[in-house]
Design a protein around this motif. Sequence first.
Motif, PDB file in Angstrom:
ATOM      1  N   PHE A  40       0.843  -1.202   0.000  1.00 37.23           N
ATOM      2  CA  PHE A  40       0.000   0.000   0.000  1.00 37.23           C
ATOM      3  C   PHE A  40       0.880   1.255   0.000  1.00 37.23           C
ATOM      4  O   PHE A  40       0.646   2.199  -0.740  1.00 37.23           O
ATOM      5  CB  PHE A  40      -0.942  -0.002   1.215  1.00 37.23           C
ATOM      6  N   GLU A  41       1.933   1.207   0.800  1.00 38.06           N
ATOM      7  CA  GLU A  41       2.891   2.325   0.879  1.00 38.06           C
ATOM      8  C   GLU A  41       3.566   2.545  -0.481  1.00 38.06           C
ATOM      9  O   GLU A  41       3.721   3.681  -0.944  1.00 38.06           O
ATOM     10  CB  GLU A  41       3.926   1.957   1.948  1.00 38.06           C
ATOM     11  N   LYS A  42       3.952   1.439  -1.136  1.00 39.11           N
ATOM     12  CA  LYS A  42       4.587   1.544  -2.453  1.00 39.11           C
ATOM     13  C   LYS A  42       3.604   2.115  -3.484  1.00 39.11           C
ATOM     14  O   LYS A  42       3.988   2.880  -4.363  1.00 39.11           O
ATOM     15  CB  LYS A  42       5.095   0.163  -2.908  1.00 39.11           C
ATOM     16  N   ALA A  43       2.334   1.725  -3.351  1.00 39.67           N
ATOM     17  CA  ALA A  43       1.324   2.260  -4.261  1.00 39.67           C
ATOM     18  C   ALA A  43       1.206   3.772  -4.083  1.00 39.67           C
ATOM     19  O   ALA A  43       1.091   4.524  -5.063  1.00 39.67           O
ATOM     20  CB  ALA A  43      -0.021   1.580  -4.015  1.00 39.67           C
ATOM     21  N   GLN A  44       1.261   4.225  -2.829  1.00 41.91           N
ATOM     22  CA  GLN A  44       1.205   5.676  -2.566  1.00 41.91           C
ATOM     23  C   GLN A  44       2.388   6.401  -3.196  1.00 41.91           C
ATOM     24  O   GLN A  44       2.243   7.488  -3.759  1.00 41.91           O
ATOM     25  CB  GLN A  44       1.177   5.936  -1.055  1.00 41.91           C
ATOM     26  N   LYS A  45       3.572   5.776  -3.119  1.00 40.01           N
ATOM     27  CA  LYS A  45       4.768   6.398  -3.725  1.00 40.01           C
ATOM     28  C   LYS A  45       4.616   6.476  -5.236  1.00 40.01           C
ATOM     29  O   LYS A  45       4.953   7.489  -5.860  1.00 40.01           O
ATOM     30  CB  LYS A  45       6.030   5.601  -3.361  1.00 40.01           C
ATOM     31  N   LEU A  46       4.107   5.380  -5.821  1.00 39.98           N
ATOM     32  CA  LEU A  46       3.898   5.343  -7.267  1.00 39.98           C
ATOM     33  C   LEU A  46       2.931   6.447  -7.693  1.00 39.98           C
ATOM     34  O   LEU A  46       3.174   7.184  -8.662  1.00 39.98           O
ATOM     35  CB  LEU A  46       3.331   3.962  -7.652  1.00 39.98           C
ATOM     36  N   GLN A  47       1.855   6.575  -6.934  1.00 38.48           N
ATOM     37  CA  GLN A  47       0.838   7.598  -7.240  1.00 38.48           C
ATOM     38  C   GLN A  47       1.444   8.998  -7.134  1.00 38.48           C
ATOM     39  O   GLN A  47       1.195   9.861  -7.988  1.00 38.48           O
ATOM     40  CB  GLN A  47      -0.318   7.432  -6.249  1.00 38.48           C
ATOM     41  N   ALA A  48       2.280   9.212  -6.105  1.00 36.84           N
ATOM     42  CA  ALA A  48       2.893  10.529  -5.899  1.00 36.84           C
ATOM     43  C   ALA A  48       3.870  10.857  -7.031  1.00 36.84           C
ATOM     44  O   ALA A  48       3.906  11.996  -7.531  1.00 36.84           O
ATOM     45  CB  ALA A  48       3.617  10.564  -4.552  1.00 36.84           C
ATOM     46  N   LEU A  49       4.645   9.864  -7.453  1.00 34.74           N
ATOM     47  CA  LEU A  49       5.590  10.082  -8.553  1.00 34.74           C
ATOM     48  C   LEU A  49       4.847  10.452  -9.838  1.00 34.74           C
ATOM     49  O   LEU A  49       5.257  11.345 -10.578  1.00 34.74           O
ATOM     50  CB  LEU A  49       6.435   8.818  -8.780  1.00 34.74           C
ATOM     51  N   ALA A  50       3.737   9.734 -10.095  1.00 34.04           N
ATOM     52  CA  ALA A  50       2.958  10.008 -11.307  1.00 34.04           C
ATOM     53  C   ALA A  50       2.303  11.381 -11.233  1.00 34.04           C
ATOM     54  O   ALA A  50       2.275  12.131 -12.224  1.00 34.04           O
ATOM     55  CB  ALA A  50       1.899   8.924 -11.503  1.00 34.04           C
ATOM     56  N   ALA A  51       1.782  11.728 -10.053  1.00 34.72           N
ATOM     57  CA  ALA A  51       1.143  13.042  -9.883  1.00 34.72           C
ATOM     58  C   ALA A  51       2.150  14.153 -10.149  1.00 34.72           C
ATOM     59  O   ALA A  51       1.855  15.145 -10.832  1.00 34.72           O
ATOM     60  CB  ALA A  51       0.561  13.155  -8.476  1.00 34.72           C
ATOM     61  N   ASN A  52       3.346  13.972  -9.624  1.00 31.52           N
ATOM     62  CA  ASN A  52       4.414  14.940  -9.828  1.00 31.52           C
ATOM     63  C   ASN A  52       4.753  15.080 -11.319  1.00 31.52           C
ATOM     64  O   ASN A  52       4.844  16.189 -11.856  1.00 31.52           O
ATOM     65  CB  ASN A  52       5.639  14.494  -9.032  1.00 31.52           C
ATOM     66  N   PHE A  53       4.866  13.944 -11.972  1.00 30.06           N
ATOM     67  CA  PHE A  53       5.199  13.942 -13.404  1.00 30.06           C
ATOM     68  C   PHE A  53       4.108  14.629 -14.227  1.00 30.06           C
ATOM     69  O   PHE A  53       4.393  15.361 -15.178  1.00 30.06           O
ATOM     70  CB  PHE A  53       5.380  12.491 -13.879  1.00 30.06           C
ATOM     71  N   LEU A  54       2.851  14.386 -13.860  1.00 31.53           N
ATOM     72  CA  LEU A  54       1.725  14.919 -14.637  1.00 31.53           C
ATOM     73  C   LEU A  54       1.248  16.289 -14.136  1.00 31.53           C
ATOM     74  O   LEU A  54       0.283  16.838 -14.665  1.00 31.53           O
ATOM     75  CB  LEU A  54       0.553  13.928 -14.594  1.00 31.53           C
ATOM     76  N   HIS A  55       1.905  16.814 -13.118  1.00 24.85           N
ATOM     77  CA  HIS A  55       1.522  18.091 -12.508  1.00 24.85           C
ATOM     78  C   HIS A  55       0.075  18.056 -12.034  1.00 24.85           C
ATOM     79  O   HIS A  55      -0.732  18.957 -12.301  1.00 24.85           O
ATOM     80  CB  HIS A  55       1.730  19.256 -13.493  1.00 24.85           C
ATOM     81  N   LEU A  56      -0.265  16.989 -11.328  1.00 23.06           N
ATOM     82  CA  LEU A  56      -1.619  16.832 -10.774  1.00 23.06           C
ATOM     83  C   LEU A  56      -1.502  16.589  -9.263  1.00 23.06           C
ATOM     84  O   LEU A  56      -0.409  16.351  -8.746  1.00 23.06           O
ATOM     85  CB  LEU A  56      -2.320  15.618 -11.413  1.00 23.06           C
ATOM     86  N   SER A  57      -2.635  16.640  -8.573  1.00 20.84           N
ATOM     87  CA  SER A  57      -2.617  16.223  -7.172  1.00 20.84           C
ATOM     88  C   SER A  57      -2.800  14.706  -7.139  1.00 20.84           C
ATOM     89  O   SER A  57      -3.353  14.131  -8.079  1.00 20.84           O
ATOM     90  CB  SER A  57      -3.732  16.910  -6.385  1.00 20.84           C
ATOM     91  N   VAL A  58      -2.351  14.037  -6.061  1.00 20.31           N
ATOM     92  CA  VAL A  58      -2.466  12.584  -5.980  1.00 20.31           C
ATOM     93  C   VAL A  58      -3.921  12.133  -6.078  1.00 20.31           C
ATOM     94  O   VAL A  58      -4.223  11.056  -6.582  1.00 20.31           O
ATOM     95  CB  VAL A  58      -1.819  11.994  -4.690  1.00 20.31           C
TER      96      VAL A  58
END
Lengths: 404, 404
Positions: A88-106
């Motif tokens: 679950f923690e890794k999923a949160q990191k993945l989501q945060a990395l993608a949000a950062n890349f796409l300039h979106l909120s998680v």
Amino acid sequence: MRKIKGSITSPKGFTASAVAADIKEIGKTREDLCVLYSEKPCVAAGVFTKNTLKSGTVLLCHKTLENPTHQGVVALSGIANTLTGDDFEKAQKLQALAANFLHLSVKEVLLASTGKIGKVLPMEPIVAGFQKMPEPDAAFGDAAARAILTSDTAEKVTSYQEEIGGKTVTISAMAKGSGMIHPNMGTTLSFVTTDLAIEKELLQRALSIAVEDTLNMISIDGDMSTNDTCLVLANGMAENPKILCGKSEDYRRFVQLLVQVLQDLAQMIAGDAEGSTKLLTAHVSGVDTKEKARILAKGVISSARFKAAMSGVDGYWGRILASMGATMVDFDLKKVKVSYTWGNEKHTVYDHGKNIEFPTDKLESMGSSPEVVLEISMDAGKEEATAYGCDLTEDYIRHVVDYR
Amino acid sequence: MRKIKGSITSPKGFTASAVAADIKEIGKTREDLCVLYSEKPCVAAGVFTKNTLKSGTVLLCHKTLENPTHQGVVALSGIANTLTGDDFEKAQKLQALAANFLHLSVKEVLLASTGKIGKVLPMEPIVAGFQKMPEPDAAFGDAAARAILTSDTAEKVTSYQEEIGGKTVTISAMAKGSGMIHPNMGTTLSFVTTDLAIEKELLQRALSIAVEDTLNMISIDGDMSTNDTCLVLANGMAENPKILCGKSEDYRRFVQLLVQVLQDLAQMIAGDAEGSTKLLTAHVSGVDTKEKARILAKGVISSARFKAAMSGVDGYWGRILASMGATMVDFDLKKVKVSYTWGNEKHTVYDHGKNIEFPTDKLESMGSSPEVVLEISMDAGKEEATAYGCDLTEDYIRHVVDYR
């Protein structure tokens, strides 16, 4: 409704990107990390595995879906991020990395993962992957379709257009899946994009209905994965009058479209099953209830004996009727008719209690056909159902053994 | 309880006979038609397939079982006498021929058949078979065990003795089965003889209980036959005080005996499965209800992915936990422990949330072992269950394809 050549980025406003991040192994030549992006906020809907053990990715995606709108999706293949304790923690990191890349909120980023169960997801290749990932572009739709594959031998993509509310609406879908596929699993990984304007709850209702008759009617090996996810995103950029009513003609048309793309995916998934040589379709008609029709169709398509017979080229009906009886659904044997269709050939092998010998000189052409349709009519009602599966071959065993 | 070397004719008063009647094909070298006979009338009990399509043989046997006593059984292999339209009538003829041979009334003769579904049973070889069949004798127990086999590679026979009510009671059992084997099918063909004295209803109750934890816990390929039959005959010749009470110590001992012989058969059936190389046993313990324990054990043993992994020598636990989750039974992953045992080796691969790598240098010895026991403890209650299955191999496909 017309089929078009396209990709997941065909609907207006959708772009994608993908990269070979070497998540599972160094030097992988194919993309394994991808994003989808919509330039306008979307309403989204999802269906997930019913396995009681769910990936951290599935749990976080389900939670994120509660937000009203979404603009991005991240998906990876190779490692499922499941049953590792830190998933679950890794999923949160993945989501945060993608949000950062796409300039979106998680909150705006949905997510999915597929691959080996129980292996810890390494974050370094994902961090590095986002650093070298190209800016999202409509041209990267095919690359995204490749990035979600595991043991699949081909990308699974389908697109349609339809006039809804006086506007041209486009819908596209992509999927991965070639094993551990069985009804009641939501589905494998599938993503649907559309520029339709629709209210969020109606989108979820449409998806749940469409999945019942399509992705939930596939059986490859009776196994059920921990990661299965089907997501639909609708950004409204077709500018049709927003669909707000579940009884409207526009809604009915959209459900038809959605059933069509998911049925295409179901057939492509079943046809590309690990180690199989052909797509099997079991169409059961003339049943008094829809539920019984579905159970019977799934019963036949799940029978190891029938599946193995289809790999070995046996046109005999005994295994088909025995597998229908094994569902414990009552039916009148004397009203049953069983036919095989492949290419331009059609042969009835059982008709209202009578055995009709399968012509042995036709076995070779049936055996080499990439698709065989089994039609079973019951003469006992108006309901029908179709299930999708594949033959069971010696290669299946080799594939499962090799996939570690 | 002590295991003895014996056959279906070991209990007092039982004899058998068998003949190669060439029922399925001319020139068959093995027996395919047999009878069992008891010199004193027996009480009998039966469990049958739950497939809604039942052989005429099963239907007639079920009906005949309503009579208070029985003295003979006839069984044949090669053609199942199922779904042919005339299968009930043919079963009646078979029963009449056997009754004539054994000098009994048809009401006293139980029956069973196994083999190819949908083929019309030819009566001429059976008539001729009875003409050349030797007089029943205790020496023909092994010949009877051979006569019920189809694609089995070995006879399946087991015998025990036990003191009940101050007398030595003998129980023997034989079975056939190597494919289309799955829970909820009653069983494959199994016959149990005993010289115990017991009331008929109690015998049926004992059988139904014993089947739940033994024959109903086998899964070979998820398919369910149309002909499955398990019959028990008790002739009272051990002269123990007749068991009349379901709460007596004598009854409890008999149930233990019956569970033991059916468990032996279950293991022999699973171990001799078509195309398999090993018997797999899944023992699930520490569960809060018996029902959940059974569902979890069957879930693991039925997983195509787990079964295929066991043929390919993979000690990985991911597929095991995923198949348990796929049963939709809730459990706490953090309390689960998974171990493999074979020969003198035991390895724990998952322990309360922690992955323990399977030692790769042990894979070869596990792979070549004829039996692997999987132990799964849940630390959540006192109930347990054991399921029996086999690995899934490329040979399975070949066997199913070849069996026409």
